[in-house]
Write an enzyme that holds these catalytic residues in place. Structure first.
Site, short mmCIF file in Angstrom:
data_model
loop_
_atom_site.label_atom_id
_atom_site.label_comp_id
_atom_site.label_asym_id
_atom_site.label_seq_id
_atom_site.Cartn_x
_atom_site.Cartn_y
_atom_site.Cartn_z
N ARG A 8 -6.42 -39.58 2.90
CA ARG A 8 -5.49 -39.63 1.57
C ARG A 8 -5.44 -38.15 0.92
NH1 ARG A 8 -5.50 -45.46 1.89
NH2 ARG A 8 -4.75 -46.21 -0.42
N ARG B 239 -4.69 -60.19 -4.38
CA ARG B 239 -5.84 -58.64 -4.40
C ARG B 239 -5.57 -58.38 -5.45
NH1 ARG B 239 -4.14 -54.53 0.24
NH2 ARG B 239 -4.75 -52.27 -2.29
N ARG C 203 -1.03 -46.81 -8.39
CA ARG C 203 -1.61 -46.79 -6.79
C ARG C 203 -0.15 -45.52 -5.89
NH1 ARG C 203 -1.80 -52.31 -5.55
NH2 ARG C 203 -2.20 -51.45 -2.88
N ARG D 83 2.51 -60.07 -1.90
CA ARG D 83 1.26 -60.56 -1.16
C ARG D 83 -0.01 -61.12 -0.83
NH1 ARG D 83 -1.53 -55.04 1.27
NH2 ARG D 83 -1.57 -54.35 -1.15
N LYS E 158 0.70 -50.73 6.81
CA LYS E 158 0.09 -50.28 7.10
C LYS E 158 -0.75 -51.15 7.93
CE LYS E 158 -1.18 -48.08 3.96
NZ LYS E 158 -0.45 -47.93 2.77
P1 AP5 Z 1 0.76 -55.13 4.02
O1 AP5 Z 1 1.37 -54.59 5.18
O2 AP5 Z 1 0.03 -55.31 3.18
O3 AP5 Z 1 0.84 -52.98 3.41
P2 AP5 Z 1 -0.07 -52.27 3.60
O4 AP5 Z 1 0.87 -50.66 3.42
O5 AP5 Z 1 -1.20 -52.50 3.99
O6 AP5 Z 1 0.03 -51.50 1.46
P3 AP5 Z 1 -1.68 -51.53 0.84
O7 AP5 Z 1 -1.49 -52.35 -0.31
O8 AP5 Z 1 -2.62 -51.85 1.53
O9 AP5 Z 1 -1.86 -50.32 0.71
P4 AP5 Z 1 -2.69 -49.68 -0.49
O10 AP5 Z 1 -2.40 -47.89 0.80
O11 AP5 Z 1 -2.36 -49.20 -1.77
O12 AP5 Z 1 -4.35 -50.20 -0.37
P5 AP5 Z 1 -5.64 -49.81 1.07
O13 AP5 Z 1 -6.35 -51.21 0.78
O14 AP5 Z 1 -5.17 -48.84 1.50
O15 AP5 Z 1 2.54 -55.17 3.39
C1 AP5 Z 1 2.48 -55.54 1.61
C2 AP5 Z 1 3.48 -57.01 1.83
O16 AP5 Z 1 4.64 -56.20 2.15
C3 AP5 Z 1 2.79 -57.97 2.61
O17 AP5 Z 1 3.09 -59.45 1.53
C4 AP5 Z 1 2.99 -57.69 4.09
O18 AP5 Z 1 3.44 -59.00 4.42
C5 AP5 Z 1 4.86 -57.30 3.53
N1 AP5 Z 1 5.62 -56.51 4.29
C6 AP5 Z 1 4.72 -55.47 4.84
N2 AP5 Z 1 5.53 -55.47 6.35
C7 AP5 Z 1 7.12 -55.82 5.71
C8 AP5 Z 1 8.32 -55.46 6.13
N3 AP5 Z 1 8.44 -54.54 6.76
N4 AP5 Z 1 9.05 -56.56 5.72
C9 AP5 Z 1 9.18 -57.25 4.24
N5 AP5 Z 1 7.89 -57.12 4.17
C10 AP5 Z 1 6.20 -57.16 4.47
O19 AP5 Z 1 -6.49 -49.38 -0.57
C11 AP5 Z 1 -6.81 -49.31 -1.63
C12 AP5 Z 1 -7.59 -49.11 -3.12
O20 AP5 Z 1 -8.98 -48.56 -2.16
C13 AP5 Z 1 -6.79 -47.08 -3.08
O21 AP5 Z 1 -6.17 -47.64 -3.69
C14 AP5 Z 1 -7.50 -46.44 -3.56
O22 AP5 Z 1 -8.74 -46.80 -4.83
C15 AP5 Z 1 -9.20 -47.07 -2.43
N6 AP5 Z 1 -9.30 -46.11 -1.28
C16 AP5 Z 1 -8.77 -46.87 0.25
N7 AP5 Z 1 -8.84 -45.40 1.12
C17 AP5 Z 1 -9.23 -44.83 0.67
C18 AP5 Z 1 -9.04 -42.84 0.75
N8 AP5 Z 1 -9.49 -43.09 1.77
N9 AP5 Z 1 -9.34 -42.02 0.04
C19 AP5 Z 1 -9.58 -42.62 -1.48
N10 AP5 Z 1 -10.06 -44.00 -2.09
C20 AP5 Z 1 -9.18 -44.97 -0.83
ZN ZN Z 2 -3.92 -52.56 3.43
#
Ligand code: AP5
Ligand code: ZN
Length: 214
Positions: free
Chosen positions: A88, A160, A171, A127, A13
């Protein structure tokens, strides 16, 4: 356009959202990034969110709905937006729809980053991020020119705190239990496009473009 990106941790994402170039790119809201900034700055919001985030659990609906409600008032978010990591839970989706209804608008498309859980551990543990820009690297799939250093600014990259195999398990559990129902919620409205998120980043970008043009 008004877009939502949904997918498990590591599904791409954050990697794809800056590449979705158009007017709506001006308003890219990633609740995870916003919460991490609040935790780092030790704001009241950050203090409330920290524990749940470190455990890989969701923070409360009220906290994130408050953030989104505030951010969506920005003039740059009036024409369109990309939401990464929100909604979410079904409650968050209902709140968002309520906000949009008041403005006489609605969500145009939900991009569902479909991927097998087994691939995600390697993506997450490899990452590295540049916190101030949000640029993301991967030791194997998208390495920086110099290990541990941002290509553009020359500043250090960090990992992270929640990017460990153990926290990833919670997660993923939260994703399946609380976020997958959001995909069903929007499927019933006929706005979901499924993306094969296991492909290479470039191929996924092409799939995103295809989904947005249809
Ligand atoms: P990347 O693109 O960074 O992954 P992502 O989908 O953004 O995953 P996240 O880990 O950021 O998602 P998340 O939902 O767990 O975390 P968030 O910050 O939202 O890609 C990952 C890696 O893979 C990178 O190294 C990239 O280079 C590589 N990659 C990407 N695409 C690739 C491909 N096609 N092929 C190979 N490699 C690839 O949330 C964090 C925390 O915040 C949550 O746990 C929760 O506690 C809180 N939170 C956030 N939003 C909410 C909400 N709405 N409600 C409640 N709690 C929330
Ligand atoms: Zn992300």
């Amino acid at each position: 356009k008004r877009l939502i990106l949904i997918g498990p941790p590591g599904s791409g994402k954050g990697t794809q959202s800056p590449l979705i170039k158009d007017d709506y790119c001006l308003c890219h809201l990633a609740t995870g990034d916003m919460l991490r900034a609040a935790v780092a700055a030790k704001t009241p919001l950050g203090i409330k969110a920290k524990e749940a985030m470190e455990k890989g659990e969701l923070v409360t609906d009220d906290l994130v709905v408050g953030i989104i409600d505030e951010a969506m008032k920005r003039p740059s978010c009036q024409k369109g937006f990309i939401l990464d990591g929100f909604p979410r839970t079904v409650v968050q989706a209902e709140k968002l729809d309520g906000m949009l209804e008041k403005q006489g608008t609605k969500v145009d498309k939900v991009l569902n980053f479909a991927i097998d859980d087994a691939i995600l551990e390697e993506r997450i543990t490899g990452r590295w991020i540049h916190p101030s820009s949000g640029r993301t690297y991967h030791t194997k799939y998208a390495p920086p020119k110099v290990l541990g250093v941002d290509d553009v600014s020359g500043e250090p990259l960090i990992q992270r705190k929640d990017d460990t195999a153990a926290v990833l398990k919670s997660r993923l559990e939260a994703f399946h239990r609380q976020t997958e129902p959001v995909i069903d919620y929007y499927s019933k409205k006929g706005v979901v496009a499924e993306l094969p998120a296991e492909k290479t980043p470039k191929e996924v970008t092409a799939e995103v473009q295809k989904a947005l043009s249809s």
